[in-house]
Design an enzyme around this catalytic site. Structure first.
Site, PDB file in Angstrom:
ATOM      1  N   ARG A 169      -5.171  -3.325   4.030  1.00 32.82           N
ATOM      2  CA  ARG A 169      -5.568  -4.693   3.676  1.00 32.82           C
ATOM      3  C   ARG A 169      -4.314  -5.505   3.361  1.00 32.82           C
ATOM      4  O   ARG A 169      -3.216  -4.962   3.315  1.00 32.82           O
ATOM      5  CB  ARG A 169      -6.442  -4.658   2.419  1.00 32.82           C
ATOM      6  CG  ARG A 169      -5.720  -3.926   1.296  1.00 32.82           C
ATOM      7  CD  ARG A 169      -6.407  -3.986  -0.024  1.00 32.82           C
ATOM      8  NE  ARG A 169      -5.932  -2.954  -0.919  1.00 32.82           N
ATOM      9  CZ  ARG A 169      -4.836  -2.994  -1.632  1.00 32.82           C
ATOM     10  NH1 ARG A 169      -4.031  -4.038  -1.556  1.00 32.82           N
ATOM     11  NH2 ARG A 169      -4.485  -1.990  -2.425  1.00 32.82           N
ATOM     12  N   GLY A 219      -5.642   2.515  -7.773  1.00 30.90           N
ATOM     13  CA  GLY A 219      -5.322   1.893  -9.063  1.00 30.90           C
ATOM     14  C   GLY A 219      -4.769   2.887 -10.075  1.00 30.90           C
ATOM     15  O   GLY A 219      -4.865   2.672 -11.270  1.00 30.90           O
ATOM     16  N   LYS A 260      -4.060  14.760  -7.939  1.00 29.52           N
ATOM     17  CA  LYS A 260      -4.467  13.413  -7.497  1.00 29.52           C
ATOM     18  C   LYS A 260      -5.876  13.424  -6.907  1.00 29.52           C
ATOM     19  O   LYS A 260      -6.279  14.400  -6.279  1.00 29.52           O
ATOM     20  CB  LYS A 260      -3.502  12.887  -6.426  1.00 29.52           C
ATOM     21  CG  LYS A 260      -2.101  12.624  -6.956  1.00 29.52           C
ATOM     22  CD  LYS A 260      -1.140  12.216  -5.848  1.00 29.52           C
ATOM     23  CE  LYS A 260      -1.203  10.748  -5.523  1.00 29.52           C
ATOM     24  NZ  LYS A 260      -0.092  10.337  -4.611  1.00 29.52           N
TER      25      LYS A 260
HETATM   26  P1  ADP Z   1      -3.155   4.757  -6.209  1.00 32.39           P
HETATM   27  O1  ADP Z   1      -3.914   4.669  -4.928  1.00 32.39           O
HETATM   28  O2  ADP Z   1      -4.011   5.200  -7.368  1.00 32.39           O
HETATM   29  O3  ADP Z   1      -2.345   3.523  -6.493  1.00 32.39           O
HETATM   30  P2  ADP Z   1      -0.773   6.153  -5.173  1.00 32.39           P
HETATM   31  O4  ADP Z   1      -0.825   7.418  -4.428  1.00 32.39           O
HETATM   32  O5  ADP Z   1      -0.487   4.898  -4.393  1.00 32.39           O
HETATM   33  O6  ADP Z   1      -2.131   5.975  -6.026  1.00 32.39           O
HETATM   34  O7  ADP Z   1       0.303   6.259  -6.329  1.00 32.39           O
HETATM   35  C1  ADP Z   1       0.489   5.233  -7.273  1.00 32.39           C
HETATM   36  C2  ADP Z   1       1.757   5.487  -8.073  1.00 32.39           C
HETATM   37  O8  ADP Z   1       1.678   6.768  -8.740  1.00 32.39           O
HETATM   38  C3  ADP Z   1       3.037   5.557  -7.246  1.00 32.39           C
HETATM   39  O9  ADP Z   1       3.587   4.283  -6.979  1.00 32.39           O
HETATM   40  C4  ADP Z   1       3.905   6.391  -8.166  1.00 32.39           C
HETATM   41  O10 ADP Z   1       4.376   5.607  -9.242  1.00 32.39           O
HETATM   42  C5  ADP Z   1       2.944   7.413  -8.743  1.00 32.39           C
HETATM   43  N1  ADP Z   1       2.902   8.650  -7.915  1.00 32.39           N
HETATM   44  C6  ADP Z   1       2.052   8.940  -6.898  1.00 32.39           C
HETATM   45  N2  ADP Z   1       2.328  10.144  -6.340  1.00 32.39           N
HETATM   46  C7  ADP Z   1       3.395  10.651  -7.029  1.00 32.39           C
HETATM   47  C8  ADP Z   1       4.164  11.874  -6.953  1.00 32.39           C
HETATM   48  N3  ADP Z   1       3.899  12.830  -6.059  1.00 32.39           N
HETATM   49  N4  ADP Z   1       5.185  12.024  -7.843  1.00 32.39           N
HETATM   50  C9  ADP Z   1       5.466  11.082  -8.776  1.00 32.39           C
HETATM   51  N5  ADP Z   1       4.776   9.927  -8.903  1.00 32.39           N
HETATM   52  C10 ADP Z   1       3.746   9.697  -8.057  1.00 32.39           C
END
Ligand code: ADP
Length: 450
Positions: free
Chosen positions: A291, A164, A158
């Site tokens: 936000r 997004g 990540k």
């Molecule tokens: P962004 O800021 O890009 O939206 P997030 O961390 O909020 O990223 O994650 C967005 C989505 O990605 C989550 O709602 C989930 O569907 C998936 N996701 C994030 N982290 C994980 C993880 N460790 N395992 C599985 N899916 C994940």
């Protein structure tokens, strides 16, 4: 209280903020690009200022133009909505340097939560459970392999600056890890100008459950329950509901109190959302949004609390008007994000809306800024409006939603309404039996082919 608020956004959220300002008796300034001269938020505001040409970087993200608009209209506060500059700590700081209030958290909290590695460290410090993963950024492939072995595959790479769903890559095995790292770094660099990445255990069938918070910056903070946003496409939310079909009152109170306590400790100011994945009865923090969120109406419908109005009140220095005991949850609410997109390919479908008839009746709310004869410009996101339905029970809510979706007419462009009409009749959705990959499996399995 503020005298005049400049709304640094467009579309349905600009209108949503405008409504709260009107109720509070605050004058409003709309800003717009040349492409949005006919937009509803411009028509309904007390004053409007054109801040540039269509591309967002020259208009809605144009900080000097926004500052000038504040100066010439005498606005004493800016509401950033969501997206655009809403999580830009530097923008909040610059406004402060010009004696204009930013309606949002203090810049240091925006900054802290904007870096996901720092946000996760803060969560750990505040006693919030997190997804197992690397302690910080990954500096070499060797490091990554060693840490991945400890956590176990599958692994998710990540971006620290992520948002997004961008800069996120899954590696099923050691062989895939190095290419996932490269791909995530490249995507993160292109999207955010920052290629820092970290590792997390990839949870296979979790739900996405988030907790809404409200704080006054003076050490008072409450939670307003959860939203289940598990129905997603490409990591983007499509359908949100509260309460989550997967939580009971005890689990809600426990996670809500953990989060509210952390916000009291931070002396958090404004509205915010702490996002978790939820699997096998356990919560795992993924990020915090500092936000107002697209899906906030779901919470408003079951609490009767106007989140934007409270956000403005606390930003102007007011104390929280409620304690946790004053918050009462009633009934069930579901939101469908209706996009101007083909419902199968999700290709954007901008253009003129030749016929528009939104649904109504008991328990039905439509937050949208479009109207009959309006042309959706191709330059911005494709959200056409949000349909939010409330019922005493989840069953009643689904029944009303089915009826409201059938009543909704948008002609001239393609919309995702047919997708929601299929979802609301699907057995898994009716049973609340879904996780974050369910929708993509439904689509891949031909759920929309009939
Ligand atoms: P962004 O800021 O890009 O939206 P997030 O961390 O909020 O990223 O994650 C967005 C989505 O990605 C989550 O709602 C989930 O569907 C998936 N996701 C994030 N982290 C994980 C993880 N460790 N395992 C599985 N899916 C994940």
């Amino acid at each position: 209280m503020f005298d005049k608020i400049l709304i640094a956004n467009r579309g349905e959220i600009a209108l949503r903020v405008l409504r709260a300002c009107k109720e509070l008796g605050i004058a409003t300034v709309a800003v717009h690009s040349t492409a949005d001269a006919d937009a509803m938020h411009v028509r309904l505001a007390d004053e409007s200022v054109c801040i540039g040409p269509p591309p967002a970087k020259d208009s809605y993200l144009n900080v000097p133009a926004l500052l000038t608009a504040c100066e010439i209209t005498g606005a004493d506060a800016v509401h950033p909505g969501y997206g655009f500059l809403s999580e830009n700590a530097r923008f909040a700081e610059i406004l402060g340097e010009h004696d204009v209030h930013f309606i949002g958290p203090r810049p240091e909290h925006i900054h802290l939560m904007g870096d996901k590695i720092e946000a996760k460290r803060t969560a750990v410090r505040l006693g919030i459970p997190v997804v197992p993963g690397s302690d910080g950024g990954i500096t070499s492939d060797e490091d990554a392999i060693r840490i991945a072995r400890e956590i176990g595959f599958p692994i998710l790479v990540k971006a620290a600056a992520g948002g997004g769903g961008r800069g996120m890559k899954v590696a099923q095995s050691e062989e895939q890890l190095s290419s996932a790292l490269t791909a995530a770094r490249t995507e993160a660099k292109a999207a955010f100008g920052d290629d820092a990445v970290y590792l997390e255990k990839y949870l296979t069938t979790p739900r996405h459950i988030e907790i809404q918070v409200l704080g006054d910056g003076k050490g008072n903070a409450i939670h307003l329950g959860e939203r289940d946003c598990s129905l997603q496409r490409r990591h983007q939310k499509v359908w949100e509901e509260s309460p989550s079909p997967a939580l009971n009152a005890g689990a809600r109170d426990a996670i809500g109190e953990t989060v509210a306590k952390a916000m009291r400790e931070l002396r958090y100011l404004g509205v915010g959302t702490v996002e978790f994945l939820f699997e096998d009865g356990r919560f795992y923090f993924i990020e915090m949004n500092t936000r107002i969120q697209v899906e906030h109406p779901v919470t408003e419908m079951i609490t009767d609390i106007d989140l934007v109005l409270e956000q403005i009140r606390v930003a102007s220095g007011g104390e929280l008007p409620l304690t946790q005991q004053d918050v009462r949850f009633h009934g069930h609410a579901i939101e469908c994000r209706v996009n101007a997109e083909n419902p199968v390919s999700f290709r954007a479908s901008p253009g003129k809306i030749v016929h528009y008839h939104p649904p109504g009746g008991l328990g039905v709310r439509v937050d949208s800024a479009v109207y009959q004869g309006y042309t959706m410009p191709p330059y911005y996101d494709s959200l056409l409006g949000k349909l939010i339905v409330h019922g005493k029970t989840r069953g009643e809510c689904l029944m009303r939603l089915r009826r409201a979706l059938d009543e909704f007419v948008v002609d001239g462009i393609e919309t995702t309404l047919p997708l929601f009409r299929a979802l609301v009749r699907d057995e898994d959705v009716i049973d609340g039996n879904y996780h974050i990959h369910w929708l993509e499996q439904f689509l891949a399995g031909g759920g929309m082919d009939q």
